[in-house]
Design an enzyme around this catalytic site. Structure first.
Site, PDB file in Angstrom:
ATOM      1  N   ASP A 157       1.318  10.433   3.886  1.00  0.00           N
ATOM      2  CA  ASP A 157       2.033  11.308   4.813  1.00  0.00           C
ATOM      3  C   ASP A 157       1.068  12.288   5.477  1.00  0.00           C
ATOM      4  OD1 ASP A 157       4.126  12.293   6.188  1.00  0.00           O
ATOM      5  OD2 ASP A 157       5.044  13.367   4.520  1.00  0.00           O
ATOM      6  N   CYS A 175      14.814  50.837  -1.630  1.00  0.00           N
ATOM      7  CA  CYS A 175      14.836  52.283  -1.374  1.00  0.00           C
ATOM      8  C   CYS A 175      16.186  52.765  -0.856  1.00  0.00           C
ATOM      9  CB  CYS A 175      13.734  52.666  -0.389  1.00  0.00           C
ATOM     10  SG  CYS A 175      14.080  52.097   1.277  1.00  0.00           S
ATOM     11  N   CYS A 230      18.379  48.669   2.276  1.00  0.00           N
ATOM     12  CA  CYS A 230      17.252  48.081   1.558  1.00  0.00           C
ATOM     13  C   CYS A 230      17.576  48.034   0.066  1.00  0.00           C
ATOM     14  CB  CYS A 230      15.995  48.911   1.803  1.00  0.00           C
ATOM     15  SG  CYS A 230      14.626  48.408   0.754  1.00  0.00           S
ATOM     16  N   GLU A 263       0.838  -1.213   0.000  1.00  0.00           N
ATOM     17  CA  GLU A 263       0.000   0.000   0.000  1.00  0.00           C
ATOM     18  C   GLU A 263       0.864   1.252   0.000  1.00  0.00           C
ATOM     19  OE1 GLU A 263      -2.468  -0.154   3.506  1.00  0.00           O
ATOM     20  OE2 GLU A 263      -3.145  -2.184   3.042  1.00  0.00           O
ATOM     21  N   CYS A 278      13.196  46.664   6.480  1.00  0.00           N
ATOM     22  CA  CYS A 278      13.257  48.021   5.984  1.00  0.00           C
ATOM     23  C   CYS A 278      12.090  48.740   6.651  1.00  0.00           C
ATOM     24  CB  CYS A 278      13.075  48.044   4.462  1.00  0.00           C
ATOM     25  SG  CYS A 278      12.822  49.709   3.858  1.00  0.00           S
ATOM     26  N   CYS A 297       9.011  53.187   1.410  1.00  0.00           N
ATOM     27  CA  CYS A 297       9.800  52.313   0.530  1.00  0.00           C
ATOM     28  C   CYS A 297       8.876  51.741  -0.540  1.00  0.00           C
ATOM     29  CB  CYS A 297      10.422  51.188   1.340  1.00  0.00           C
ATOM     30  SG  CYS A 297      11.151  49.919   0.292  1.00  0.00           S
ATOM     31  N   LYS A 322       2.185   4.623   1.510  1.00  0.00           N
ATOM     32  CA  LYS A 322       2.293   5.178   2.862  1.00  0.00           C
ATOM     33  C   LYS A 322       1.920   6.655   2.765  1.00  0.00           C
ATOM     34  CE  LYS A 322       5.624   5.447   6.698  1.00  0.00           C
ATOM     35  NZ  LYS A 322       5.045   6.617   7.229  1.00  0.00           N
ATOM     36  N   TYR A 326      -7.259   2.085   6.593  1.00  0.00           N
ATOM     37  CA  TYR A 326      -6.663   0.810   6.168  1.00  0.00           C
ATOM     38  C   TYR A 326      -6.579  -0.283   7.221  1.00  0.00           C
ATOM     39  CZ  TYR A 326      -2.923   3.919   7.801  1.00  0.00           C
ATOM     40  OH  TYR A 326      -2.200   4.829   8.501  1.00  0.00           O
ATOM     41  N   LYS A 341      10.725   3.594   3.090  1.00  0.00           N
ATOM     42  CA  LYS A 341      10.689   5.065   3.046  1.00  0.00           C
ATOM     43  C   LYS A 341      11.409   5.587   1.807  1.00  0.00           C
ATOM     44  CE  LYS A 341       9.071   6.752   7.098  1.00  0.00           C
ATOM     45  NZ  LYS A 341       9.936   7.183   8.120  1.00  0.00           N
TER      46      LYS A 341
HETATM   47  S1  IVH Z   1      -0.237   0.319   8.686  1.00  0.00           S
HETATM   48  C1  IVH Z   1       0.662  -1.394  13.126  1.00  0.00           C
HETATM   49  N1  IVH Z   1      -0.605   1.446   6.372  1.00  0.00           N
HETATM   50  O1  IVH Z   1       2.725   5.342   8.783  1.00  0.00           O
HETATM   51  C2  IVH Z   1       0.805  -0.115  12.350  1.00  0.00           C
HETATM   52  N2  IVH Z   1       0.355   2.779   8.106  1.00  0.00           N
HETATM   53  O2  IVH Z   1       5.368   4.943   9.950  1.00  0.00           O
HETATM   54  C3  IVH Z   1      -0.035  -0.218  11.153  1.00  0.00           C
HETATM   55  N3  IVH Z   1       0.786   5.094   7.462  1.00  0.00           N
HETATM   56  O3  IVH Z   1       1.616   4.697  12.065  1.00  0.00           O
HETATM   57  C4  IVH Z   1       0.175   0.922  10.248  1.00  0.00           C
HETATM   58  N4  IVH Z   1       0.036   4.942   5.402  1.00  0.00           N
HETATM   59  O4  IVH Z   1       0.413   6.545  10.628  1.00  0.00           O
HETATM   60  C5  IVH Z   1      -0.142   1.617   7.620  1.00  0.00           C
HETATM   61  N5  IVH Z   1      -1.052   2.311   4.265  1.00  0.00           N
HETATM   62  C6  IVH Z   1      -0.594   2.499   5.514  1.00  0.00           C
HETATM   63  C7  IVH Z   1      -0.087   3.720   5.980  1.00  0.00           C
HETATM   64  C8  IVH Z   1       0.386   3.825   7.278  1.00  0.00           C
HETATM   65  C9  IVH Z   1       0.561   5.752   6.315  1.00  0.00           C
HETATM   66  C10 IVH Z   1       1.392   5.726   8.647  1.00  0.00           C
HETATM   67  C11 IVH Z   1       0.702   5.345   9.940  1.00  0.00           C
HETATM   68  C12 IVH Z   1       1.752   4.578  10.683  1.00  0.00           C
HETATM   69  C13 IVH Z   1       3.006   5.200  10.160  1.00  0.00           C
HETATM   70  C14 IVH Z   1       4.205   4.320  10.395  1.00  0.00           C
END
Ligand code: IVH
Length: 662
Positions: free
Chosen positions: A112, A402, A399, A108, A417, A422, A110, A217, A305
């Site tokens: 942010d 001016c 500045c 999946e 400034c 100005c 990740k 998720y 990551k």
């Molecule tokens: S599973 C047992 N799935 O990333 C922990 N986490 O660095 C299960 N995150 O704490 C987490 N996308 O806040 C999971 N598809 C995804 C995610 C995801 C973002 C975040 C989540 C987690 C952190 C870990």
């Protein structure tokens, strides 16, 4: 009849909301949606006895907390172990396959943002918690409830704990920061900060306006829902009404997983939200359970990551820009390079200390990255490539526009400034003064101001009001026909009666944003009395601290600024103040209205309460101060009586109001 209609409207609207915000496939027009929504609003107002805190109408927000309550997670919220290379993934794979040779992985994105846990009972939303320290989180239900894509009632009457990530999509981020810039507020550095800053708001109306979203998720105890795999769980969540990310795929071979990661890295920058990696999860729940957890992280999943992409390029020049407040920002002009999908030609250098700290010189080769994927910054200088021709930057003390001397305030790294005339500042101040969020002078936008400034028709705010005497010159300008001139002059004329808070904001006093301007307008009621306020007078106002007070006093201490106010007054600029808040007899008191009020409408009652400094909230809790009840009041009144909260009839309420309005 009304009850059925209300329930039908709620159900239908939930479906349309789901189609729009979760499926991304609107099934009716905005107009039709608004009509049904308004019908529901009206019916709910007419029938408070059918109030439901989970009705879609509650998504507009309005609940304001004093603080966040800490709540223990019924199941701890874990974090994930990290992988940074194929080798790290292979170690993970070996460990899993030693026990489950036939395992498959659900891969999946990740997301942010920030982790949130949602609780539902019998399909109804009950609570949302932040992760906190994993064991105890904070109750942010009031803020999570207002996010459009989060369902308040599910398609099935299930008890459920679901976890996922709340994030700010890019379009919302751009909008939020644009508004903050207009209001003179510090910008959010990236989407993650913006999302977590938003979820930490006490006022849910702010959250409702920020366009947050979420992907879900994780289901706690998935087997109890008859689920066998993570990929199945995602489908199930989707069928219940949750938004799930559709990029997940299942593989058995780690090489294929890695190929997928490479593929994701090529398209992730085109997605309308930030991703910082990929999560690889053992798909089968029975295997997940057997693998279990270490103290901190699950053994059945790992986060790969992505490295924030860093690219080397050359610093061609360092130049300064002057902001509206006079703040000087040094910037690096770079040899254009592509980073994370867009071409970068400039990076901010923040202030002179930053340049010195990183020893950035013109001609240097530097590593540039987009912090939080949005704003380019210089990570470090490649000293090995520094040539003899590289030039150390000499911070200037004048500045760039001016040529007046720059000033540095105590404990501040930035230089300013301070010359009110100005040109760099005046053009910015003119734009700010006329902007939609300040004096709102229609058609006097950035381009027009630049044009008028270029032709020396306006240099200061005062000149805006002298334009009516310079019609002939206006006609001569490009794209300025008779109609446009008339429109512009009308808008300028109208602005003379603009409200006081907007006028104060329009003056562009440092640290005085639109909210502070409203506080000042409410307190001083005229620009004259504000301009005479002492530092001590200002400090007496709750919302005003030392820095703001100092800035206001120094603004009105400058003769040129006082002269400007005088000139504006003579030219007929007369900012109006309407006594919206007539008193503070109900200051900070929380009211709940219930039952049918006879002599006044609910909205009127609300307005009266707010005009006396109180708030109206939807539900009764120990924090409620007064419940005002009308005919056929139901459970809210009973609850108030149980909790020993003051209750007033409509008549008693009006009596109290009269006492305070006298
Ligand atoms: S599973 C047992 N799935 O990333 C922990 N986490 O660095 C299960 N995150 O704490 C987490 N996308 O806040 C999971 N598809 C995804 C995610 C995801 C973002 C975040 C989540 C987690 C952190 C870990």
């Amino acid at each position: 009849m009304s009850k059925e209609r209300i329930e039908k409207l709620r159900k239908d609207l939930e479906k349309y909301n789901y189609d729009y915000h979760v499926k991304d496939q609107p099934s009716i027009s905005d107009f039709e949606y608004d009509q049904l929504f308004n019908e529901l609003l009206q019916l709910e107002a007419d029938h408070p006895e059918y109030f439901d805190p989970l009705s879609l109408t509650q998504k507009v927000g309005g609940e304001v907390l004093d603080s966040f309550v800490k709540v223990e997670h019924p199941y701890p919220m874990y974090s994930l172990g990290n992988a940074f290379s194929l080798a790290d993934l292979e170690v993970f794979d070996k460990r899993i396959k030693a026990v489950f040779p036939e395992t498959t992985y659900d891969v999946e994105l990740k997301i942010d943002g920030l982790a949130i846990s949602l609780e539902y009972e019998e399909g109804r939303f009950v609570r949302a918690l932040t992760r906190g320290n994993g064991t105890v989180g904070e109750d942010v239900s009031h803020n999570i409830k207002v996010i459009d894509s989060i369902p308040l009632r599910l398609n099935k009457s299930v008890d459920l704990i679901v976890r996922g990530e709340v994030f700010m999509p890019h379009p919302s981020f751009v909008k939020v920061n644009k508004k903050r810039a207009e209001e003179g507020l510090v910008l959010f550095a990236n989407c993650r900060n913006a999302a977590s800053g938003t979820i930490r708001q006490l006022d849910s109306k702010i959250v409702a306006s920020r366009g947050l979203d979420g992907f879900w998720y994780t289901i706690i105890n998935p087997e109890s829902h008859g689920l066998k795999t993570q990929s199945e769980a995602l489908e199930y969540l989707n069928s219940l009404g949750f938004k799930t990310n559709k990029e997940n795929k299942v593989y058995s071979d780690m090489d294929d997983v890695y190929q997928r990661i490479i593929e994701i890295d090529t398209f992730r920058h085109e997605l309308p939200y930030d991703t910082d990696g990929v999560v690889v999860k053992v798909n089968d729940f029975a295997s997940q359970e057997r693998l279990g957890f270490t103290v901190r992280v699950p053994k059945f999943a790992i986060a790969y990551k992505f490295k924030a992409e860093e690219v080397e390029t050359k610093v061609l020049d360092i130049f300064l820009t002057v902001g509206r407040t006079g703040k000087i920002t040094p910037n690096a002009k770079l040899e254009p390079v592509e980073i994370s999908g867009s071409v970068v030609s400039y990076a901010t250098l923040h202030n002179f200390d930053y340049i010195e700290g990183k020893d950035i010189r013109i001609g240097d080769f530097v590593q540039v990255r987009k912090a939080g994927e949005i704003i380019p910054e210089i990570v470090k200088v490649n000293l090995e490539k520094r040539g003899a021709e590289s030039v150390r930057y000499q911070p200037t003390s004048i500045c760039p526009v001016c040529h007046d001397p720059l000033m540095k305030f105590e404990n501040e790294v930035d230089s300013y400034c301070v010359n009110v005339s100005c040109p760099a500042k005046t053009i910015e101040s003119l734009i700010h003064y006329a902007s939609r969020v300040a004096m709102d002078i229609d058609t006097l936008g950035e381009k027009r101001i630049e044009q008028l400034h270029h032709h020396k028709l306006i240099e200061t705010i005062k000149d805006i009001y002298l334009l009516e005497d310079r019609k002939e010159e206006l006609y001569e300008l490009e794209k300025m026909g008779e109609k446009s001139v008339e429109k512009l002059l009308n808008a300028i004329e109208k602005s003379k009666e603009q409200s006081l808070d907007r006028f104060i904001f329009g003056l562009g006093i440092r640290h005085v944003g639109s909210k502070t301007s409203t506080v000042l307008a409410n307190h001083f009621k005229s620009i004259d009395s504000l301009s005479k306020a002492s530092y001590e007078d200002l400090l007496k106002i709750d919302e005003i601290g030392g820095i703001i007070a100092e800035s206001i006093v120094s603004f009105f201490g400058v003769d040129d600024n006082l002269q400007l106010l005088n000139d504006l007054k003579e030219l007929g600029v007369n900012p109006s103040y309407e006594d919206e808040v007539v008193g503070d007899g109900f200051k900070d008191m929380r009211f709940v209205l219930t039952g049918t009020l006879t002599s006044l409408k609910r909205n009127d009652a609300k307005q009266i309460i707010e005009s006396l400094g109180g708030n109206v909230v939807g539900s009764v809790s120990s924090k409620t101060n007064v419940v005002v009840y009308g005919a056929e009041a139901g459970s809210k009144l009973t609850k108030a009586q149980e909790l020993g909260i003051t209750t007033w009839t409509e008549e008693q309420f009006l009596e109290e109001v009269n006492k305070h309005e006298e």
